[in-house]
Design a protein around this motif. Structure first.
Motif, PDB file in Angstrom:
ATOM      1  N   GLN A  21      67.811  46.773 -32.375  1.00 38.29           N
ATOM      2  CA  GLN A  21      67.557  47.196 -31.198  1.00 38.29           C
ATOM      3  C   GLN A  21      68.405  46.411 -30.122  1.00 38.29           C
ATOM      4  N   GLY A  22      68.840  47.229 -29.190  1.00 40.38           N
ATOM      5  CA  GLY A  22      69.783  46.431 -28.138  1.00 40.38           C
ATOM      6  C   GLY A  22      69.122  46.969 -26.612  1.00 40.38           C
ATOM      7  N   ASP A  23      69.097  45.988 -25.971  1.00 37.98           N
ATOM      8  CA  ASP A  23      68.755  46.313 -24.452  1.00 37.98           C
ATOM      9  C   ASP A  23      69.575  45.913 -23.236  1.00 37.98           C
ATOM     10  N   TYR A  24      69.481  46.361 -22.290  1.00 38.45           N
ATOM     11  CA  TYR A  24      70.491  46.099 -21.124  1.00 38.45           C
ATOM     12  C   TYR A  24      69.749  46.352 -19.883  1.00 38.45           C
ATOM     13  N   THR A  25      69.940  45.425 -19.123  1.00 34.17           N
ATOM     14  CA  THR A  25      69.420  45.564 -17.637  1.00 34.17           C
ATOM     15  C   THR A  25      70.274  45.112 -16.659  1.00 34.17           C
ATOM     16  N   LYS A  26      70.195  45.906 -15.529  1.00 32.75           N
ATOM     17  CA  LYS A  26      71.412  45.346 -14.375  1.00 32.75           C
ATOM     18  C   LYS A  26      70.618  45.750 -13.144  1.00 32.75           C
ATOM     19  N   ASP A  27      70.388  44.341 -12.425  1.00 36.94           N
ATOM     20  CA  ASP A  27      69.585  44.438 -11.209  1.00 36.94           C
ATOM     21  C   ASP A  27      70.529  44.192 -10.083  1.00 36.94           C
ATOM     22  N   LYS A  28      70.587  45.098  -9.151  1.00 38.78           N
ATOM     23  CA  LYS A  28      71.481  44.873  -8.134  1.00 38.78           C
ATOM     24  C   LYS A  28      70.877  44.979  -6.918  1.00 38.78           C
ATOM     25  N   SER A  29      69.493  44.615  -6.919  1.00 36.42           N
ATOM     26  CA  SER A  29      68.580  44.315  -5.572  1.00 36.42           C
ATOM     27  C   SER A  29      69.180  43.359  -4.781  1.00 36.42           C
ATOM     28  N   ASN A  30      68.803  43.422  -3.377  1.00 39.77           N
ATOM     29  CA  ASN A  30      69.518  42.708  -2.510  1.00 39.77           C
ATOM     30  C   ASN A  30      68.833  41.215  -2.680  1.00 39.77           C
ATOM     31  N   PRO A  31      69.229  40.034  -2.254  1.00 42.94           N
ATOM     32  CA  PRO A  31      68.662  38.823  -2.303  1.00 42.94           C
ATOM     33  C   PRO A  31      67.383  38.887  -1.564  1.00 42.94           C
ATOM     34  N   ARG A  32      66.300  38.120  -2.026  1.00 43.59           N
ATOM     35  CA  ARG A  32      65.147  38.062  -1.268  1.00 43.59           C
ATOM     36  C   ARG A  32      64.925  36.785  -0.344  1.00 43.59           C
ATOM     37  N   GLY A  33      65.044  37.196   1.039  1.00 42.82           N
ATOM     38  CA  GLY A  33      65.178  36.257   2.212  1.00 42.82           C
ATOM     39  C   GLY A  33      63.678  35.837   2.450  1.00 42.82           C
TER      40      GLY A  33
END
Length: 776
Positions: free
Chosen positions: A256-268
């Motif tokens: 099994q392989g998994d991939y995640t990319k999170d481009k959310s803005n920084p939490r201020g």
């Protein structure tokens, strides 16, 4: 260590073939489709793997909660932190200024500092693979079979950093027939999600499948300086699986392989006090912020490969292998002061990589004796780089830190159960762990701007205040034992003892030149090593419990007592280095704590489709000893310290109604969850600490005839409760009592930067969304 990582990778490459070939043709399958952790329709059986083998929940002498994928879908659970609302004495939260770094506490034990050098206190497992670092550990819920939460030390079967407990995220195995499932969600704050899952058989023995998820949401607020949405979500994720065997075959392999990319803005964060120099007022909307730092741009990328193989060597003996490689890179700009000007800004980056290998040999011949032997290996590196940029009269001071911490761990373990009689069984186990922790820590000051590593134009000032390279070894045996009495197969009364420990290490923010030295100002390498290092912490936990089926009522109750020693307390404070104001890491094994508590989980089904489910957790968590240095004098301040992120009371109550509508089905449910007052740090803080509060969630799910179509409407935090989950504080306090010191202006006296840092982060506001899913 790099060479050992290459050797480990080479070892893993042949595991699948060896295990598959080892299975005799006449053996029966040991790997079948795992039952969901929801009551089965006929006999209310709940299957879990808390002891690394499939067992009925009632048989396991461990406090464990199991939540099935179906139940999570009915609730509208979005990520792993939702589990903490209904499991007693558990806190799961996104860590402060990040979207995907996890802070986890169980029964008073955890860790919320994400930098390298500090270990988690709760083990997070993705399909039995331990996630060594908290970055990228806020796992989104899709294609999930179940989530198990094991409370109390799990050091024998799960390792050195499960001193508080373990959370197991288990994904679904591929079905034998071709299948497609599509889920689409739309809701408030422009929430838009889509998940597609598909699989198909290639032959009678081989199946392939995977999931692709797009998870997005607009912000709950805005950054009034940068114009970016605040608290938004922007994630792509996916999994691919290749499975061979199982379903009646003598062996099973899953790649099994998994991939995640999170481009959310920084939490201020939200400032809780006005700017003490700029006069910037406190904003009305707690989800709005003003911080200007956006370099580096926020991004989290994580991926991994795993190979799970099982083979039945005989009717009684099974060999299991779990091999994994994982990597994640995170870039995170943290504006501590939440103001446009540089007052206390920290751009940071985290780079983590791990290789792990586990072998298990399981024995179960259906007789009085069963158990397993195991071997575990982990080779992991965690690199953290960050600036701490502080406004000063010197036009800005930056303390740049690079902390590279490597961990190499070997462990052998065993766990065995013997049925003394038909009703009485004894389980014993133990794990011996060898740990080597190696650290390279560099700290360099810059004047006039940030470090060049993060694009700054600062000028190096003086020599390195920390230039450390060293290692230490730790060895520990962690036993467990339990006695179970089952008067009938549906009732279990048990008593257990378990020991857990969390590895020692080195303070990545420590300032080597400040180490106490025989020659003032010139510490030796040994003196620096002693100053930066801290010892492992340990816990001895005792528990008695009952699990049973009382007709329409299923119940699980536990009482526990734990002695917690050498408690690691990481942190950072204002200080001086070379005559300049800056920050210093302070980590100590502060002393001792005692935890006593009760837990209750129950669910009942009534005639007519009505149901009730609830949980209640109570914990009396207190420090018995808390040693800190005040004016270079060791002082016990236990009477003025509290256990962080551990509310005295947690509880939930869910009322549900399930009824047929024609040939379809309608589910209605509502959940109220409660948490009493919570302190964010060991020093109580009236600005940051959260008083008791309750949340109300509700859902309505219609399943069309045949079960292929589902339509759900969900409401989260329907009363729009405003509550803090975490924060930052850099203001003066009384060194003994911890009371905040106010200045002549009536506001707290700042210790880092003249504006004052008291910044809070909040839980999600009211959300309403609808989901449509189709299964073929």
């Amino acid at each position: 260590m790099r060479s050992s990582r290459i050797m480990a990778t080479g070892l893993l490459s042949g595991v699948a073939t060896a295990v598959f070939a080892a299975a005799p043709a006449q053996a029966q399958s040991v790997v079948e489709e795992t039952a969901e952790a929801a009551p089965a329709a006929d006999d209310d059986v709940i299957i879990v793997t808390a002891r690394r083998r499939e067992e009925r929940l009632v048989d396991v002498p461990v406090a464990v909660s199991a939540i099935s994928g179906e139940e999570l879908a009915q609730r509208g659970a979005l990520d792993i932190t939702d589990v903490g609302q209904t499991v007693p004495n558990v806190t799961l939260e996104a860590s402060r200024a990040t979207n995907s770094t996890l802070s986890a506490f169980i029964r008073g034990i955890g860790q919320q500092d994400p930098v390298s050098g500090f270990e988690q206190g709760v083990g997070i497992y993705l399909d039995d693979v331990y996630l060594n670092r908290p970055q990228a550990a806020v796992l989104d819920i899709y294609d999930v079979e179940r989530i198990e939460v094991l409370r109390g030390p799990q050091g024998t079967l799960y390792g050195r950093n499960t001193i508080g407990g373990a959370v197991k995220y288990v994904t679904r195995r591929l079905p034998q027939d071709a299948s497609v499932k599509v889920r689409a969600t739309y809701g408030t704050y422009d929430q838009a999600e889509g998940v597609i899952t598909a699989s198909a058989p290639i032959s009678d023995l081989v199946r392939v499948g995977g999931s692709l998820a797009r998870l997005s949401r607009g912000g709950f607020g805005d950054n009034l300086t940068t114009g970016l949405e605040n608290y938004n979500k922007d994630i792509w994720a996916g999994r691919l699986s290749l499975e061979m065997g199982g379903y009646g075959e003598p062996a099973f392999i899953r790649v099994q392989g998994d991939y995640t990319k999170d481009k959310s803005n920084p939490r201020g964060g939200h400032r809780l006090i006005p700017g003490l120099v700029s006069g910037a007022p406190v904003l009305d909307n707690v989800f709005d912020t003003r911080g200007a730092l956006n370099d580096p741009e926020q991004e989290v990328e994580s991926y991994g490969l795993s190979l799970h193989a099982e083979a039945e060597l005989s009717e009684a003996l099974t060999l299991r292998s779990i091999s994994a490689w994982r990597k994640d890179d995170s870039y995170s700009p943290i504006d501590f002061d939440a103001l446009p000007a540089v007052d206390l800004d920290v751009p940071g980056a985290y780079f983590n990589e791990q290789v792990s290998q586990e072998f298990q040999l399981l024995w179960d011949d259906g007789g009085a004796f069963s158990g397993l032997l195991g071997f575990y290996y982990l080779d992991a590196k965690a690199d953290t780089l960050f600036d701490v940029r502080i406004f000063t009269t010197f036009a800005g001071l930056t303390a740049y830190t690079q902390a590279n911490v490597d961990t190499e761990t070997f462990a052998i373990f065993g766990d065995f159960t013997y049925d003394l009689t038909d009703q009485l069984s004894l389980s014993v186990g133990g794990r011996y762990t060898w740990d080597e922790r190696s650290a390279e820590i560099l700290r360099q000051n810059y004047l006039g701007g940030g470090s060049p590593v993060f694009g700054g134009a600062g000028v190096p000032f003086g020599g390195a205040s920390t230039d450390f390279n060293g290692s230490r070894e730790f060895k520990k045996f962690t036993p467990r034992a339990s006695l179970s009495f089952m008067p009938t197969p549906d009732h279990n009364i048990y008593a257990s003892y378990s020991k857990g420990f969390k590895g020692g290490g080195f303070d990545p923010r420590g300032v080597g030149v400040n180490a106490p030295a025989a020659i003032a100002g010139s510490p030796t390498d040994e003196e620096v090593t002693d100053f930066l290092s801290f010892a492992p912490e340990e816990v001895d936990s005792y528990e008695i419990g009952y699990k049973g089926n009382l007709g329409i009522l299923n119940i699980a109750a536990a009482a526990f007592y734990a002695d917690y020693t050498d408690v690691q307390i990481p942190g950072s404070v204002a200080c001086e280095v070379g005559g300049l104001p800056t920050f210093c890491g302070i980590v100590s094994n502060a002393g001792k704590a005692t935890f006593k508590g009760l837990e209750l989980e129950a669910n009942a089904r009534f005639a007519g489709g009505f149901g009730l489910a609830g949980s209640l957790g109570y914990i009396d968590a207190q420090y018995d000893e808390y040693i800190t240095n005040i004016a270079n004098v060791p002082t016990d301040v236990a009477d003025f310290r509290v256990v962080q992120n551990t509310p005295e009371l947690t509880g939930s109550l869910t009322a549900s109604y399930d009824t047929a509508i024609g040939a379809g089905d309608l589910y209605l449910g509502a959940t109220v969850s409660y948490r009493s007052k919570t302190s964010q740090f060991e020093i109580p803080n009236p600005y940051l600490d959260q008083g008791g509060y309750a949340l109300l969630d509700a859902s309505a799910v219609y399943t069309a005839p045949g079960g292929r179509w589902k339509i759900g409407i969900y409401g989260k935090n329907l009363l729009d409760k405003e509550y803090k989950t975490s924060g930052y504080t850099f203001v003066a306090t009384d060194p003994v009592t911890g009371a905040i010191v106010n200045g002549a202006n009536g506001f707290p006296v700042p210790t880092l930067g003249p504006e004052g840092t008291l910044t809070a982060f909040y839980g999600n506001p009211r959300q309403v969304f609808a989901t449509v899913s189709f299964t073929y």
